[in-house]
Design a protein around this motif. Structure first.
Motif, short mmCIF file in Angstrom:
data_model
loop_
_atom_site.label_atom_id
_atom_site.label_comp_id
_atom_site.label_asym_id
_atom_site.label_seq_id
_atom_site.Cartn_x
_atom_site.Cartn_y
_atom_site.Cartn_z
N GLY A 128 34.78 59.62 48.79
CA GLY A 128 33.78 59.52 47.73
C GLY A 128 33.23 58.11 47.65
N THR A 129 32.37 57.90 46.70
CA THR A 129 31.77 56.59 46.49
C THR A 129 32.36 55.99 45.22
N LEU A 130 32.89 54.81 45.36
CA LEU A 130 33.59 54.16 44.25
C LEU A 130 32.98 52.79 44.01
N ARG A 131 32.82 52.45 42.74
CA ARG A 131 32.25 51.17 42.37
C ARG A 131 33.40 50.17 42.21
N VAL A 132 33.35 49.11 43.01
CA VAL A 132 34.41 48.10 42.97
C VAL A 132 34.36 47.39 41.63
N VAL A 136 37.64 51.16 41.36
CA VAL A 136 38.79 50.59 42.08
C VAL A 136 38.75 49.08 41.93
N ALA A 137 39.94 48.47 41.93
CA ALA A 137 40.02 47.01 41.88
C ALA A 137 39.61 46.45 43.24
N PRO A 138 39.03 45.23 43.25
CA PRO A 138 38.76 44.59 44.53
C PRO A 138 40.07 44.46 45.32
N GLY A 139 40.01 44.65 46.61
CA GLY A 139 41.23 44.52 47.41
C GLY A 139 41.01 45.08 48.80
N GLY A 157 23.86 49.18 46.95
CA GLY A 157 23.27 50.05 45.94
C GLY A 157 23.55 51.49 46.30
N PHE A 158 23.09 52.40 45.43
CA PHE A 158 23.42 53.82 45.62
C PHE A 158 22.19 54.66 45.95
#
Ligand SMILES: [Ca+2]
Ligand SMILES: [Ca+2]
Ligand SMILES: [Ca+2]
Length: 170
Positions: A128-132, A136-139, A157-158
């Motif tokens: 899927g597409t997740l917004r950092v 989700v946490a940066p990592g 961008g999306f």
């Protein structure tokens, strides 16, 4: 050397600063220090802390004499002498669930604390597409072993347009 009782907790340290470690035993919150490696009576008997405290040994002030500290949750009650009574210093460090160890980590002759904390459980997510920073946490994330393939993109961008792809790989 016969010393203390079978049920005592054994501690080791240089209680008189002569460069030689000897034994102490703990019985509840009573500590029996002996300065020679021989059977016999304790040189010093000290009550310190509570029976439920975890005890640590170190040279907390760099005078070459080891002494007690007791741990209660994440509080450490440090004694530099053997008088019992109130701690010379009370230090809060880490979390109650941390494992603790003692060492002179910087070779200045003063022992201090180190804690060990298990690594947090890995964060997992599916396709899927997740917004950092939101989803989700940066990592750094890795495909789990056994996956046949993994396609990833970093997006600006999306829009779904190719121009939004900053980086990608398969
Ligand atoms: Ca000694
Ligand atoms: Ca000391
Ligand atoms: Ca040190």
């Amino acid at each position: 050397v016969a010393y203390g009782r079978t049920s005592d907790v054994v501690l080791v340290g240089d209680w008189n600063g002569d460069g030689i470690d000897t034994l102490a035993v703990r019985r509840g919150n009573i500590y029996y220090f002996i300065n020679s490696l021989s059977s016999g009576n304790a040189d010093r008997v000290v009550a310190y802390g509570r029976t439920s405290d975890r005890v640590l040994i170190g040279d907390w002030n760099g005078d070459r004499v080891d002494s007690l500290a007791v741990r209660r949750d994440n509080l450490y009650y440090i004694a530099n002498g053997f008088g019992g009574g109130a701690a010379d210093r009370v230090v809060a460090y880490g979390r109650a669930t941390d494992a603790v160890m003692v060492g002179d980590w910087n070779a200045d002759g003063i022992d201090t604390l180190g804690i060990r904390r298990p690594a947090p459980a890995p964060v997992q997510f599916g396709a899927g597409t997740l917004r950092v920073g939101t989803d989700v946490a940066p990592g750094t994330y890795r495909a789990s072993t056994g996956a046949d393939s993994c396609y990833w993109e970093r997006l600006a961008g999306f829009s779904g347009e190719f121009d939004d792809i900053i980086a990608n790989d398969f």
